[in-house]
Write a protein that holds these residues in place. Sequence first.
Motif, PDB file in Angstrom:
ATOM      1  N   SER A  84     -26.090   2.091   1.219  1.00  0.00           N
ATOM      2  CA  SER A  84     -27.351   1.621   1.648  1.00  0.00           C
ATOM      3  C   SER A  84     -27.309   0.348   2.538  1.00  0.00           C
ATOM      4  N   ARG A  85     -26.309  -0.513   2.290  1.00  0.00           N
ATOM      5  CA  ARG A  85     -26.211  -1.785   3.092  1.00  0.00           C
ATOM      6  C   ARG A  85     -25.738  -1.395   4.491  1.00  0.00           C
ATOM      7  N   THR A  86     -24.780  -0.352   4.480  1.00  0.00           N
ATOM      8  CA  THR A  86     -24.256   0.283   6.017  1.00  0.00           C
ATOM      9  C   THR A  86     -25.633   0.653   6.575  1.00  0.00           C
ATOM     10  N   ALA A  87     -26.191   1.526   5.955  1.00  0.00           N
ATOM     11  CA  ALA A  87     -27.638   2.195   6.725  1.00  0.00           C
ATOM     12  C   ALA A  87     -28.426   1.022   7.249  1.00  0.00           C
ATOM     13  N   TRP A  88     -28.892   0.200   6.481  1.00  0.00           N
ATOM     14  CA  TRP A  88     -29.733  -0.738   7.007  1.00  0.00           C
ATOM     15  C   TRP A  88     -28.949  -1.409   8.086  1.00  0.00           C
ATOM     16  N   GLN A  89     -27.889  -1.807   8.122  1.00  0.00           N
ATOM     17  CA  GLN A  89     -27.238  -2.472   9.423  1.00  0.00           C
ATOM     18  C   GLN A  89     -27.031  -1.548  10.471  1.00  0.00           C
ATOM     19  N   GLN A  90     -26.837  -0.271  10.365  1.00  0.00           N
ATOM     20  CA  GLN A  90     -26.812   0.828  11.381  1.00  0.00           C
ATOM     21  C   GLN A  90     -28.117   0.800  12.067  1.00  0.00           C
ATOM     22  N   ILE A  91     -29.200   0.543  11.615  1.00  0.00           N
ATOM     23  CA  ILE A  91     -30.460   0.577  12.333  1.00  0.00           C
ATOM     24  C   ILE A  91     -30.677  -0.406  13.351  1.00  0.00           C
ATOM     25  N   ALA A  92     -29.961  -1.498  12.838  1.00  0.00           N
ATOM     26  CA  ALA A  92     -29.954  -2.690  13.938  1.00  0.00           C
ATOM     27  C   ALA A  92     -28.933  -2.389  14.974  1.00  0.00           C
ATOM     28  N   THR A  93     -28.021  -2.110  14.727  1.00  0.00           N
ATOM     29  CA  THR A  93     -26.785  -2.002  15.440  1.00  0.00           C
ATOM     30  C   THR A  93     -27.157  -0.671  16.387  1.00  0.00           C
ATOM     31  N   ASP A  94     -27.952   0.292  16.181  1.00  0.00           N
ATOM     32  CA  ASP A  94     -28.379   1.449  16.944  1.00  0.00           C
ATOM     33  C   ASP A  94     -29.206   0.815  17.922  1.00  0.00           C
ATOM     34  N   LEU A  95     -30.147  -0.145  17.662  1.00  0.00           N
ATOM     35  CA  LEU A  95     -31.160  -0.715  18.456  1.00  0.00           C
ATOM     36  C   LEU A  95     -30.771  -1.972  19.249  1.00  0.00           C
ATOM     37  N   GLY A  96     -29.594  -2.369  19.102  1.00  0.00           N
ATOM     38  CA  GLY A  96     -28.893  -3.834  19.631  1.00  0.00           C
ATOM     39  C   GLY A  96     -29.474  -4.875  19.223  1.00  0.00           C
ATOM     40  N   ILE A  97     -29.954  -4.900  18.061  1.00  0.00           N
ATOM     41  CA  ILE A  97     -30.637  -6.021  17.394  1.00  0.00           C
ATOM     42  C   ILE A  97     -29.746  -6.753  16.547  1.00  0.00           C
ATOM     43  N   GLN A  98     -30.273  -8.056  16.278  1.00  0.00           N
ATOM     44  CA  GLN A  98     -29.467  -8.678  15.011  1.00  0.00           C
ATOM     45  C   GLN A  98     -30.015  -8.319  13.777  1.00  0.00           C
ATOM     46  N   PHE A  99     -29.246  -8.589  12.852  1.00  0.00           N
ATOM     47  CA  PHE A  99     -29.430  -8.289  11.565  1.00  0.00           C
ATOM     48  C   PHE A  99     -29.122  -9.377  10.672  1.00  0.00           C
ATOM     49  N   VAL A 100     -29.485  -9.734   9.431  1.00  0.00           N
ATOM     50  CA  VAL A 100     -28.880 -10.708   8.603  1.00  0.00           C
ATOM     51  C   VAL A 100     -29.215 -10.288   7.088  1.00  0.00           C
ATOM     52  N   ASN A 101     -27.857 -10.238   6.459  1.00  0.00           N
ATOM     53  CA  ASN A 101     -27.957  -9.868   5.152  1.00  0.00           C
ATOM     54  C   ASN A 101     -28.033 -11.010   4.250  1.00  0.00           C
ATOM     55  N   ILE A 102     -28.995 -10.882   3.125  1.00  0.00           N
ATOM     56  CA  ILE A 102     -29.309 -11.955   2.182  1.00  0.00           C
ATOM     57  C   ILE A 102     -29.134 -11.590   0.810  1.00  0.00           C
ATOM     58  N   GLU A 103     -28.414 -11.994   0.301  1.00  0.00           N
ATOM     59  CA  GLU A 103     -28.092 -11.551  -0.950  1.00  0.00           C
ATOM     60  C   GLU A 103     -28.699 -12.642  -2.043  1.00  0.00           C
ATOM     61  N   VAL A 104     -29.559 -12.319  -2.967  1.00  0.00           N
ATOM     62  CA  VAL A 104     -30.267 -13.076  -3.932  1.00  0.00           C
ATOM     63  C   VAL A 104     -29.691 -12.938  -5.194  1.00  0.00           C
ATOM     64  N   ILE A 105     -29.208 -14.075  -5.903  1.00  0.00           N
ATOM     65  CA  ILE A 105     -28.587 -13.681  -7.244  1.00  0.00           C
ATOM     66  C   ILE A 105     -29.217 -14.824  -8.122  1.00  0.00           C
ATOM     67  N   CYS A 106     -28.945 -14.792  -9.484  1.00  0.00           N
ATOM     68  CA  CYS A 106     -29.244 -15.538 -10.377  1.00  0.00           C
ATOM     69  C   CYS A 106     -28.130 -15.827 -11.298  1.00  0.00           C
ATOM     70  N   SER A 107     -27.330 -17.104 -11.073  1.00  0.00           N
ATOM     71  CA  SER A 107     -26.199 -17.160 -11.830  1.00  0.00           C
ATOM     72  C   SER A 107     -26.176 -17.510 -13.192  1.00  0.00           C
ATOM     73  N   ASP A 108     -27.561 -17.754 -13.502  1.00  0.00           N
ATOM     74  CA  ASP A 108     -27.844 -18.269 -15.164  1.00  0.00           C
ATOM     75  C   ASP A 108     -28.140 -16.967 -15.894  1.00  0.00           C
ATOM     76  N   GLU A 109     -27.187 -16.293 -16.454  1.00  0.00           N
ATOM     77  CA  GLU A 109     -27.545 -15.010 -17.123  1.00  0.00           C
ATOM     78  C   GLU A 109     -28.629 -15.042 -18.209  1.00  0.00           C
ATOM     79  N   SER A 110     -28.818 -16.088 -18.913  1.00  0.00           N
ATOM     80  CA  SER A 110     -29.885 -16.182 -19.899  1.00  0.00           C
ATOM     81  C   SER A 110     -31.400 -16.262 -19.048  1.00  0.00           C
TER      82      SER A 110
END
Length: 171
Positions: A84-110
Amino acid sequence: MDNSPVLYIFSGLPGVGKSTLATTLAKHIGATYLRVDTIEQGLRDFYLTDIYDEGYQLAFRLAKDNLKIGLSVIGDSCNSITESRTAWQQIATDLGIQFVNIEVICSDESEHQVRVETRKTSIPNLTLPTWKQVQEREYQVWENEVLKVDTANQTIQQSVSDLFQLLKQTY
């Protein structure tokens, strides 16, 4: 950044704060907001109960249409596997535009568990995952460059500030 459209690709497990950050960014920059949960629930509401990747496929098409007319797009989904990550990025690549991958985490399990177990949804009829389902979800490590925002032990505003600071430093 110039005025060219950008595809912002959010990822992260349920309950980490990704939709909160994604909607805040969308409002701030005036971007189109595409939430895969909303699309998938819409499909379910119209009696398509066996959903594999149809929600993502529709989101990809909508993203491409909006990017083509010059609008930045926020893609909000778990985006948990390389495919899925590659598919999102391919959209931008095909159109010649910039993409930004943003991963959101919560490192505190509780803290993450409490968020998952107490959160509400704004999407009618959506059944939120249980903590056990979140723990069992396949989530592959990022292999590409990704901006990482850790929302643990922070207010929403602190996490938003962290995201904006990362975007400012990087782009």
